[in-house]
Scaffold this active site. Sequence first.
Site, short mmCIF file in Angstrom:
data_model
loop_
_atom_site.label_atom_id
_atom_site.label_comp_id
_atom_site.label_asym_id
_atom_site.label_seq_id
_atom_site.Cartn_x
_atom_site.Cartn_y
_atom_site.Cartn_z
CG HIS A 292 -0.27 -6.08 -1.55
ND1 HIS A 292 -0.94 -4.92 -1.28
CD2 HIS A 292 -0.98 -7.07 -0.93
CE1 HIS A 292 -2.00 -5.19 -0.53
NE2 HIS A 292 -2.04 -6.49 -0.31
CD GLU B 28 0.82 -3.00 -5.84
OE1 GLU B 28 -0.24 -2.39 -6.08
OE2 GLU B 28 0.82 -4.12 -5.24
CB CYS C 277 -3.10 -1.06 -0.74
SG CYS C 277 -1.54 -1.69 -0.09
CB CYS D 64 1.73 -0.97 -2.27
SG CYS D 64 1.57 -2.74 -1.91
#
Length: 151
Positions: free
Chosen positions: A80, A82, A108, A111
Amino acid sequence: MTVERPAWDDYFMQITDLVATRSTCLRRKVGAVLVREKRILATGYNGAPQGLAHCLDIGCLRRDEGVPSGQRHEICRAIHAEQNVIIQAARYGIPIVGSILYCTTEPCVICTKMLINAGVERIYFREGYPDELSGRMLAEAGIKAIKVVTL
C-alpha cells in the site's frame, strides 16, 4: 495581477494525486505524502515490491477472484502507498515521528497500525475505504483522520 496560491493542505493533497500516477495497481491508484513543518519527507504509491512483476504486467489476483475492496489484503501483490511512504522514509533514514500523512485514500487497518506506531500525528485523505476498524483505532490513538475535498 494577484496569483491564487493553494492552501498548504490543498497543495499536499494535489501532490498525492501526482504520486498516485506511479501506481501499478489495476484496481485503485493511491498516492501518499508524509510532511512535517510544511516539508515533504517521503512519498509512496501502491505497487509490487521492488524488482517483482507488477499487476499491470501479470494481472490482479484479487480482481480475478472477485475479492471486495478492504478484504483479503494478504493475497495482494502490492504494498500500500502508506506502507511504501513509511518504508521509503526508513530506507533513507528520515524520521517521521510527528509528521502528517496526506493520502488519496483513507488507510486500511493494516496501514493504520503502522502509521500509529510510526508516530504520524494526523491524516488527511480524500476517498473513503471500507474498513471501520481503521477509524476506530485512529480515534483510540488520538489521531485525527480528516476527509478533505480539493479543487
